[in-house]
Design a protein around this motif. Structure first.
Motif, mmCIF file in Angstrom:
data_model
loop_
_atom_site.group_PDB
_atom_site.id
_atom_site.type_symbol
_atom_site.label_atom_id
_atom_site.label_comp_id
_atom_site.label_asym_id
_atom_site.label_seq_id
_atom_site.Cartn_x
_atom_site.Cartn_y
_atom_site.Cartn_z
ATOM 1 N N CYS A 271 0.826 -1.209 0.000
ATOM 2 C CA CYS A 271 0.000 0.000 0.000
ATOM 3 C C CYS A 271 0.857 1.254 0.000
ATOM 4 O O CYS A 271 1.808 1.378 0.778
ATOM 5 C CB CYS A 271 -0.910 0.009 1.231
ATOM 6 S SG CYS A 271 -1.959 1.477 1.389
ATOM 7 N N ASN A 272 0.506 2.189 -0.862
ATOM 8 C CA ASN A 272 1.056 3.537 -0.820
ATOM 9 C C ASN A 272 0.125 4.355 0.067
ATOM 10 O O ASN A 272 -1.017 4.639 -0.317
ATOM 11 C CB ASN A 272 1.125 4.126 -2.229
ATOM 12 C CG ASN A 272 1.553 5.586 -2.241
ATOM 13 O OD1 ASN A 272 1.858 6.176 -1.206
ATOM 14 N ND2 ASN A 272 1.585 6.191 -3.419
ATOM 15 N N VAL A 273 0.588 4.726 1.249
ATOM 16 C CA VAL A 273 -0.293 5.380 2.227
ATOM 17 C C VAL A 273 -0.775 6.751 1.764
ATOM 18 O O VAL A 273 -1.728 7.291 2.333
ATOM 19 C CB VAL A 273 0.390 5.508 3.613
ATOM 20 C CG1 VAL A 273 0.717 4.130 4.183
ATOM 21 C CG2 VAL A 273 1.633 6.387 3.539
ATOM 22 N N ALA A 274 -0.143 7.313 0.730
ATOM 23 C CA ALA A 274 -0.564 8.613 0.216
ATOM 24 C C ALA A 274 -1.660 8.491 -0.838
ATOM 25 O O ALA A 274 -2.157 9.503 -1.337
ATOM 26 C CB ALA A 274 0.630 9.366 -0.367
ATOM 27 N N VAL B 237 3.275 11.736 2.132
ATOM 28 C CA VAL B 237 3.463 10.482 2.871
ATOM 29 C C VAL B 237 3.351 10.697 4.375
ATOM 30 O O VAL B 237 2.611 9.993 5.068
ATOM 31 C CB VAL B 237 4.834 9.850 2.531
ATOM 32 C CG1 VAL B 237 5.084 8.614 3.393
ATOM 33 C CG2 VAL B 237 4.903 9.484 1.048
ATOM 34 N N ASN B 238 4.089 11.668 4.891
ATOM 35 C CA ASN B 238 4.239 11.817 6.348
ATOM 36 C C ASN B 238 3.062 12.492 7.029
ATOM 37 O O ASN B 238 2.885 12.334 8.243
ATOM 38 C CB ASN B 238 5.508 12.610 6.660
ATOM 39 C CG ASN B 238 6.778 11.909 6.222
ATOM 40 O OD1 ASN B 238 6.753 10.991 5.409
ATOM 41 N ND2 ASN B 238 7.907 12.340 6.754
ATOM 42 N N LEU B 239 2.260 13.235 6.280
ATOM 43 C CA LEU B 239 1.116 13.929 6.890
ATOM 44 C C LEU B 239 -0.203 13.422 6.316
ATOM 45 O O LEU B 239 -1.041 12.896 7.046
ATOM 46 C CB LEU B 239 1.243 15.438 6.689
ATOM 47 C CG LEU B 239 0.162 16.311 7.355
ATOM 48 C CD1 LEU B 239 0.137 16.097 8.855
ATOM 49 C CD2 LEU B 239 0.384 17.791 7.027
ATOM 50 N N THR B 240 -0.364 13.541 4.996
ATOM 51 C CA THR B 240 -1.602 13.077 4.379
ATOM 52 C C THR B 240 -1.772 11.569 4.552
ATOM 53 O O THR B 240 -2.878 11.078 4.816
ATOM 54 C CB THR B 240 -1.641 13.443 2.887
ATOM 55 O OG1 THR B 240 -1.484 14.861 2.745
ATOM 56 C CG2 THR B 240 -2.958 13.013 2.247
ATOM 57 N N GLY C 260 7.187 6.808 6.691
ATOM 58 C CA GLY C 260 7.653 8.168 6.460
ATOM 59 C C GLY C 260 8.858 8.197 5.544
ATOM 60 O O GLY C 260 9.561 7.196 5.377
ATOM 61 N N ILE C 261 9.086 9.349 4.936
ATOM 62 C CA ILE C 261 10.238 9.534 4.055
ATOM 63 C C ILE C 261 10.938 10.837 4.412
ATOM 64 O O ILE C 261 10.391 11.696 5.122
ATOM 65 C CB ILE C 261 9.832 9.563 2.572
ATOM 66 C CG1 ILE C 261 8.884 10.738 2.284
ATOM 67 C CG2 ILE C 261 9.194 8.231 2.156
ATOM 68 C CD1 ILE C 261 8.613 10.948 0.800
#
Length: 252
Positions: A61-64, A120-123, A91-92
């Motif tokens: 899964c791409n969390v974004a 990635v890290n917020l959305t 996170g990246i």
């Protein structure tokens, strides 16, 4: 929450801190939904979870990506029978000064590098937290969401994008604790300091020595120490809306 047989989803669980969290909670009897972008890394984590005496399922899964996140959390519930906890760990990094002037030339942090980290890290944390909350509400069992922030949330030079995102996920944990308490869902955040991971292992020895010297504890944290904090926050049903700093006494 007693972790025995509970389903805990962890993003970015293919390696590093995420893998450490997965194995640690597996040792306490939790069943782990391993979420990552690398099937190879997820398979390695799954093998370690099974060696620890528990079970795991893997989810690419791409969390974004909103659609992928929605499909992933639906799959977790259908395949594993429920969802009781989420650790938003993925996170990246795309570090760089916002602007830098040298020899008459001015360079800027690109919008692409800003957006990639925010996506990635917020959305990504928002999307996963939202879908996890939906599944927990539907089940009526409640649960716990933990966002992995960072001491960089206070503002770290060269990390406009990362610091902004990590401040955001800490704030979201507080908001969610207030909004979701009526559904018996708790939310917290952890703000790690400098932790010994694959990323820091690649640093030059002199840079590592300088970094470690600035930590009051005079050492970097171990991944297991973050995993221990994750388990504590999952297990203690009266802790919610908190940001726990695990940094050896360091404050940026």
């Amino acid at each position: 929450m007693n972790l025995q047989d509970k389903v805990i989803a962890i993003t970015g669980a293919g390696q590093g801190l995420g893998r450490s969290m997965a194995v640690y909670m597996a040792q306490k009897g939790a069943r782990i939904a391993v979420i990552d972008l690398s099937q190879e890394h997820m398979d390695e984590t799954k093998a370690q979870i099974e060696a620890a005496g528990s079970s795991a399922s893997t989810f690419l899964c791409n969390v974004a990506n909103e659609q992928q996140v929605e499909e992933t959390f639906s799959a977790i519930v259908s395949q594993m029978g429920g969802l009781h906890g989420l650790v938003n760990n993925a996170g990246i990094l795309r570090d760089g000064l916002m602007v830098k002037a040298k020899d008459g030339e001015i360079s800027k942090m690109s919008l692409a590098n800003w957006q990639a980290v925010i996506d990635v890290n917020l959305t990504g944390v928002f999307l996963c937290g939202r879908e996890a909350a939906v599944k927990m509400i539907e089940s009526g069992e409640g649960g716990c969401i933990i966002n992995i922030s960072s001491i960089s949330r206070a503002g770290n030079m060269g990390q406009s994008n990362y610091s902004a995102a990590k401040a955001g996920v800490a704030s979201m944990a507080t908001v969610w604790a207030k909004e979701l308490a009526r559904y018996n869902i708790r939310a917290n955040a952890i703000a790690p300091g400098f932790i010994a991971t694959e990323m820091t292992a690649g640093m030059k020895p002199e840079a590592l020595d300088k970094m470690t010297a600035g930590i009051p504890a005079k050492r970097m944290g171990q991944p297991e120490e973050i995993a221990h904090t994750v388990a504590y926050l999952m297990e203690n049903d009266y802790v919610s809306g908190r940001v726990v700093e695990v940094d050896g006494g360091l404050r940026l």
